[in-house]
Motif scaffolding. Structure first.
Motif, PDB file in Angstrom:
ATOM      1  N   ILE A   4     -34.689  55.264  76.765  1.00 26.92           N
ATOM      2  CA  ILE A   4     -33.745  54.758  77.762  1.00 26.92           C
ATOM      3  C   ILE A   4     -32.431  55.533  77.743  1.00 26.92           C
ATOM      4  N   TYR A   5     -32.286  56.418  76.780  1.00 26.58           N
ATOM      5  CA  TYR A   5     -31.068  57.222  76.706  1.00 26.58           C
ATOM      6  C   TYR A   5     -31.423  58.595  76.136  1.00 26.58           C
ATOM      7  N   ALA A   6     -30.926  59.643  76.760  1.00 24.35           N
ATOM      8  CA  ALA A   6     -31.203  60.998  76.294  1.00 24.35           C
ATOM      9  C   ALA A   6     -29.954  61.853  76.418  1.00 24.35           C
ATOM     10  N   ARG A   7     -29.897  62.884  75.636  1.00 22.00           N
ATOM     11  CA  ARG A   7     -28.774  63.814  75.684  1.00 22.00           C
ATOM     12  C   ARG A   7     -28.739  64.498  77.040  1.00 22.00           C
ATOM     13  N   THR A   8     -27.561  64.551  77.639  1.00 19.74           N
ATOM     14  CA  THR A   8     -27.435  65.231  78.919  1.00 19.74           C
ATOM     15  C   THR A   8     -27.748  66.715  78.759  1.00 19.74           C
ATOM     16  N   LYS A   9     -28.473  67.262  79.725  1.00 19.33           N
ATOM     17  CA  LYS A   9     -28.857  68.672  79.673  1.00 19.33           C
ATOM     18  C   LYS A   9     -27.693  69.595  80.001  1.00 19.33           C
ATOM     19  N   THR A  10     -26.564  69.026  80.367  1.00 17.95           N
ATOM     20  CA  THR A  10     -25.383  69.846  80.645  1.00 17.95           C
ATOM     21  C   THR A  10     -24.677  70.291  79.369  1.00 17.95           C
ATOM     22  N   LEU A  11     -25.123  69.754  78.221  1.00 18.78           N
ATOM     23  CA  LEU A  11     -24.544  70.121  76.928  1.00 18.78           C
ATOM     24  C   LEU A  11     -25.515  70.994  76.145  1.00 18.78           C
ATOM     25  N   GLN A  12     -24.979  72.004  75.475  1.00 15.00           N
ATOM     26  CA  GLN A  12     -25.795  72.800  74.588  1.00 15.00           C
ATOM     27  C   GLN A  12     -26.129  71.992  73.333  1.00 15.00           C
ATOM     28  N   LEU A  30     -19.302  62.618  79.192  1.00 16.76           N
ATOM     29  CA  LEU A  30     -19.208  61.841  80.426  1.00 16.76           C
ATOM     30  C   LEU A  30     -19.217  62.755  81.647  1.00 16.76           C
ATOM     31  N   ILE A  31     -18.490  63.860  81.570  1.00 13.90           N
ATOM     32  CA  ILE A  31     -18.478  64.814  82.683  1.00 13.90           C
ATOM     33  C   ILE A  31     -19.890  65.313  82.951  1.00 13.90           C
ATOM     34  N   GLY A  32     -20.601  65.657  81.886  1.00 16.51           N
ATOM     35  CA  GLY A  32     -21.966  66.150  82.047  1.00 16.51           C
ATOM     36  C   GLY A  32     -22.891  65.108  82.662  1.00 16.51           C
ATOM     37  N   GLU A  33     -22.773  63.866  82.225  1.00 14.68           N
ATOM     38  CA  GLU A  33     -23.609  62.811  82.791  1.00 14.68           C
ATOM     39  C   GLU A  33     -23.332  62.630  84.277  1.00 14.68           C
ATOM     40  N   VAL A  34     -22.052  62.697  84.653  1.00  8.43           N
ATOM     41  CA  VAL A  34     -21.693  62.544  86.065  1.00  8.43           C
ATOM     42  C   VAL A  34     -22.265  63.695  86.883  1.00  8.43           C
ATOM     43  N   LEU A  35     -22.152  64.918  86.387  1.00  6.68           N
ATOM     44  CA  LEU A  35     -22.693  66.068  87.113  1.00  6.68           C
ATOM     45  C   LEU A  35     -24.195  65.916  87.329  1.00  6.68           C
TER      46      LEU A  35
END
Length: 244
Positions: A4-12, A30-35
């Motif tokens: 139900i929760y995973a690391r955003t792919k916008t982060l290395q 948070l920025i990555g999740e929003v993008l």
């Protein structure tokens, strides 16, 4: 088991190098999740300030550039005009945005540039040595104010949302924090709104995020959270300042 929760792919996939208790990592996530939620990862460009904000580049997996100290909003405005379909936002600290970059920041807001600003207010120059910042609280010690901020010597703390609110053009100004889970949720909503405003062509949006710097504050992580609640937020009240 259902994930139900995973690391955003916008982060290395790296271990954070930020100091324990620093909130940069939370805001970057948070920025990555929003993008991702806006499906704008491949259409985003971040203009980074100097210092700890500049370390952002070590962890993100979308386009970014670093501006000369204080010039991020000017660079972002130029990028947006040249690439109107790109989601352009800055990520700046209080020294970068409100001190050396004050002229660029005010001018961008006054023009109503269609960009988004993520402004980190931790009341100190973080990486550069803990010097007095425009947002340093009264009586708060700094490497350049060992006796604490004194009005006669240093002036008073600058409230950037309220200063920007004196201008006609800005579309959205909100101050949030990440000191509690509830405030983290509110910060994410504010960032999303600032990005959506840009997508919809509404003009200049700024989210000021009251954060901690335990290292330069000389506090442990839990005490820094208490300091935000008892000292920072009374000086910098949270909430929407303007929403057009």
């Amino acid at each position: 088991m259902e994930k139900i929760y995973a690391r955003t792919k916008t982060l290395q996939d790296k271990v954070s190098g930020f100091c324990p208790g620093c909130m940069h990592g939370t805001v970057i996530k948070l920025i990555g999740e929003v993008l991702e939620e806006l499906n704008m990862t491949d259409k985003a460009a971040c203009v980074l300030g100097i210092g700890c904000c500049g370390l952002h580049m070590d962890y993100i997996a979308y386009d970014n550039t670093t501006a000369p100290h204080g010039r991020a909003t000017a660079v972002a405005a130029g990028m947006k005009k040249a690439n109107p379909d790109t989601l352009v936002f800055t990520y700046q600290g209080d020294g970068d945005f409100a001190s050396i970059g004050l002229g660029e920041s005010i001018s961008s807001a006054n023009r109503g540039d269609n960009i988004s600003v993520i402004f980190i207010n931790n009341a100190t120059y973080g990486m550069t040595g803990g010097q007095l910042a425009p947002t340093t609280l009264m009586g708060m010690k700094a490497s350049t104010a060992p006796k604490g901020r004194i009005a006669e010597e240093h002036g008073y703390p600058m409230h950037m949302c309220e200063i920007m609110n004196q201008l006609t053009a800005p579309a959205y100004l909100e101050r949030t924090s990440c000191n509690t889970p509830g405030n983290v949720v509110k910060t994410k909503k504010a960032i999303k709104k600032a990005f959506e405003n840009q997508i919809n062509g509404k003009g200049f949006s700024m989210v000021e995020i009251v954060t901690s710097c335990p290292t330069n504050w000389g506090l442990d992580t839990l005490d820094s959270l208490q300091y935000i609640e008892e000292k920072m937020i009374p000086e910098y009240p949270l909430g929407v300042i303007r929403d057009r």
